[in-house]
Design a protein around this motif. Sequence first.
Motif, PDB file in Angstrom:
ATOM      1  N   MET A   1       0.845  -1.204   0.000  1.00  0.00           N
ATOM      2  CA  MET A   1       0.000   0.000   0.000  1.00  0.00           C
ATOM      3  C   MET A   1       0.877   1.250   0.000  1.00  0.00           C
ATOM      4  N   THR A   2       0.729   2.080  -0.966  1.00  0.00           N
ATOM      5  CA  THR A   2       1.569   3.281  -0.987  1.00  0.00           C
ATOM      6  C   THR A   2       0.822   4.466  -0.387  1.00  0.00           C
ATOM      7  N   GLY A   3       1.514   5.157   0.489  1.00  0.00           N
ATOM      8  CA  GLY A   3       0.934   6.367   1.075  1.00  0.00           C
ATOM      9  C   GLY A   3      -0.046   6.095   2.203  1.00  0.00           C
ATOM     10  N   VAL A   4      -0.434   4.852   2.382  1.00  0.00           N
ATOM     11  CA  VAL A   4      -1.374   4.541   3.450  1.00  0.00           C
ATOM     12  C   VAL A   4      -0.697   3.591   4.439  1.00  0.00           C
ATOM     13  N   ALA A   5      -0.811   3.929   5.711  1.00  0.00           N
ATOM     14  CA  ALA A   5      -0.190   3.084   6.719  1.00  0.00           C
ATOM     15  C   ALA A   5      -1.142   1.968   7.103  1.00  0.00           C
ATOM     16  N   SER A   6      -0.720   0.712   6.928  1.00  0.00           N
ATOM     17  CA  SER A   6      -1.613  -0.385   7.292  1.00  0.00           C
ATOM     18  C   SER A   6      -1.250  -0.974   8.643  1.00  0.00           C
ATOM     19  N   LYS A   7      -0.003  -0.777   9.042  1.00  0.00           N
ATOM     20  CA  LYS A   7       0.400  -1.223  10.383  1.00  0.00           C
ATOM     21  C   LYS A   7       1.139  -0.077  11.053  1.00  0.00           C
ATOM     22  N   ILE A   8       0.560   0.417  12.141  1.00  0.00           N
ATOM     23  CA  ILE A   8       1.160   1.551  12.844  1.00  0.00           C
ATOM     24  C   ILE A   8       1.672   1.091  14.203  1.00  0.00           C
ATOM     25  N   LEU A   9       2.932   1.423  14.471  1.00  0.00           N
ATOM     26  CA  LEU A   9       3.516   1.114  15.775  1.00  0.00           C
ATOM     27  C   LEU A   9       3.595   2.408  16.566  1.00  0.00           C
TER      28      LEU A   9
ATOM     29  N   GLY B   1       3.905   6.201  29.026  1.00  0.00           N
ATOM     30  CA  GLY B   1       3.096   6.745  30.117  1.00  0.00           C
ATOM     31  C   GLY B   1       3.094   8.266  30.162  1.00  0.00           C
ATOM     32  N   SER B   2       3.888   8.907  29.331  1.00  0.00           N
ATOM     33  CA  SER B   2       3.955  10.381  29.337  1.00  0.00           C
ATOM     34  C   SER B   2       2.778  10.994  28.579  1.00  0.00           C
ATOM     35  N   GLU B   3       2.494  12.264  28.899  1.00  0.00           N
ATOM     36  CA  GLU B   3       1.434  13.010  28.222  1.00  0.00           C
ATOM     37  C   GLU B   3       1.680  13.054  26.717  1.00  0.00           C
ATOM     38  N   ASN B   4       2.934  13.277  26.365  1.00  0.00           N
ATOM     39  CA  ASN B   4       3.326  13.316  24.960  1.00  0.00           C
ATOM     40  C   ASN B   4       2.971  12.036  24.234  1.00  0.00           C
ATOM     41  N   SER B   5       3.210  10.915  24.900  1.00  0.00           N
ATOM     42  CA  SER B   5       2.949   9.645  24.227  1.00  0.00           C
ATOM     43  C   SER B   5       1.448   9.368  24.170  1.00  0.00           C
ATOM     44  N   VAL B   6       0.680   9.955  25.084  1.00  0.00           N
ATOM     45  CA  VAL B   6      -0.779   9.833  24.989  1.00  0.00           C
ATOM     46  C   VAL B   6      -1.258  10.586  23.748  1.00  0.00           C
ATOM     47  N   ARG B   7      -0.675  11.764  23.523  1.00  0.00           N
ATOM     48  CA  ARG B   7      -1.036  12.523  22.309  1.00  0.00           C
ATOM     49  C   ARG B   7      -0.626  11.752  21.055  1.00  0.00           C
ATOM     50  N   ALA B   8       0.525  11.117  21.103  1.00  0.00           N
ATOM     51  CA  ALA B   8       0.990  10.317  19.964  1.00  0.00           C
ATOM     52  C   ALA B   8       0.027   9.150  19.724  1.00  0.00           C
ATOM     53  N   PHE B   9      -0.393   8.532  20.814  1.00  0.00           N
ATOM     54  CA  PHE B   9      -1.313   7.402  20.730  1.00  0.00           C
ATOM     55  C   PHE B   9      -2.653   7.833  20.106  1.00  0.00           C
ATOM     56  N   GLU B  10      -3.150   8.985  20.570  1.00  0.00           N
ATOM     57  CA  GLU B  10      -4.420   9.470  20.029  1.00  0.00           C
ATOM     58  C   GLU B  10      -4.298   9.801  18.547  1.00  0.00           C
TER      59      GLU B  10
ATOM     60  N   ALA C   1      -2.225   8.326  16.495  1.00  0.00           N
ATOM     61  CA  ALA C   1      -2.150   7.026  15.808  1.00  0.00           C
ATOM     62  C   ALA C   1      -3.548   6.450  15.607  1.00  0.00           C
ATOM     63  N   LEU C   2      -4.402   6.610  16.625  1.00  0.00           N
ATOM     64  CA  LEU C   2      -5.776   6.115  16.505  1.00  0.00           C
ATOM     65  C   LEU C   2      -6.521   6.842  15.389  1.00  0.00           C
ATOM     66  N   SER C   3      -6.339   8.164  15.333  1.00  0.00           N
ATOM     67  CA  SER C   3      -7.088   8.889  14.305  1.00  0.00           C
ATOM     68  C   SER C   3      -6.549   8.565  12.914  1.00  0.00           C
ATOM     69  N   LEU C   4      -5.251   8.318  12.807  1.00  0.00           N
ATOM     70  CA  LEU C   4      -4.692   7.883  11.516  1.00  0.00           C
ATOM     71  C   LEU C   4      -5.279   6.529  11.122  1.00  0.00           C
TER      72      LEU C   4
ATOM     73  N   VAL D   1       4.840   5.947  15.384  1.00  0.00           N
ATOM     74  CA  VAL D   1       4.354   7.213  15.937  1.00  0.00           C
ATOM     75  C   VAL D   1       4.849   7.318  17.371  1.00  0.00           C
ATOM     76  N   MET D   2       5.403   8.461  17.725  1.00  0.00           N
ATOM     77  CA  MET D   2       5.890   8.648  19.094  1.00  0.00           C
ATOM     78  C   MET D   2       5.866  10.111  19.503  1.00  0.00           C
ATOM     79  N   GLY D   3       6.003  10.367  20.805  1.00  0.00           N
ATOM     80  CA  GLY D   3       6.032  11.736  21.293  1.00  0.00           C
ATOM     81  C   GLY D   3       7.405  12.356  21.086  1.00  0.00           C
ATOM     82  N   SER D   4       7.461  13.685  21.093  1.00  0.00           N
ATOM     83  CA  SER D   4       8.766  14.347  20.965  1.00  0.00           C
ATOM     84  C   SER D   4       9.545  14.207  22.267  1.00  0.00           C
TER      85      SER D   4
END
Length: 144
Positions: free
Chosen positions: A1-9, A14-23, A25-28, A111-114
């Motif tokens: 699949m080009t341009g579309v992520a089919s498996k997202i890691l 536990g950090s706030e940043n990683s919660v934002r990253a997780f959210e 990832a869910l919306s993607l 996907v990860m937090g800064s």
Amino acid sequence: MTGVASKILVAVDGSENSVRAFERALSLAKGTGAQVTAVLVIETPPTVYVESQKLLYQLLQNFRKESAKVLDRYEEIAEKQGMKVESAVMEGDPASHIIAYAEKGGFDMIVMGSRGLGKFKGIVLGSTSRKVLQNAKCPVLIVK
Ligand SMILES: Nc1ncnc2c1ncn2[C@@H]1O[C@H](COP(=O)(O)OP(=O)(O)OP(=O)(O)O)[C@@H](O)[C@H]1O
Ligand SMILES: [Mg+2]
């Protein structure tokens, strides 16, 4: 699949940043139908600094219990949005494990937090996200 992520890691610590990253990832995943896997790496303390093996073992056991609880929180966030995610726990150096897991599992994106749980607030990018960004073979999305 080009341009579309089919498996997202998504890397979570536990950090706030990683919660934002997780959210993010869910919306993607919602937009693409991708499968999301949350990975948490228990940073094992360097054995040379821990005098007693028993203490080291107890520390690890506590970390393991704690990480299971931390992962539960992300799974709950996903469930509230009607989504199901996979999760994985590893022990060792976070960046190396995240990179290796992404390669082995054929993930299309990390996907990860800064920043994470680190104490130095001044820096823009933590050492884990910097290492993953530098060495991963797949695209990396850093969420601020
Ligand atoms: N142990 C870990 N397991 C899984 N993902 C992690 C782990 N540590 C960090 N991450 C991911 O990396 C992102 C950035 O965290 P990072 O560790 O780079 O920053 P920091 O903790 O602020 O700085 P440092 O660890 O260098 O002191 C987090 O938001 C998370 O997505
Ligand atoms: Mg960190």
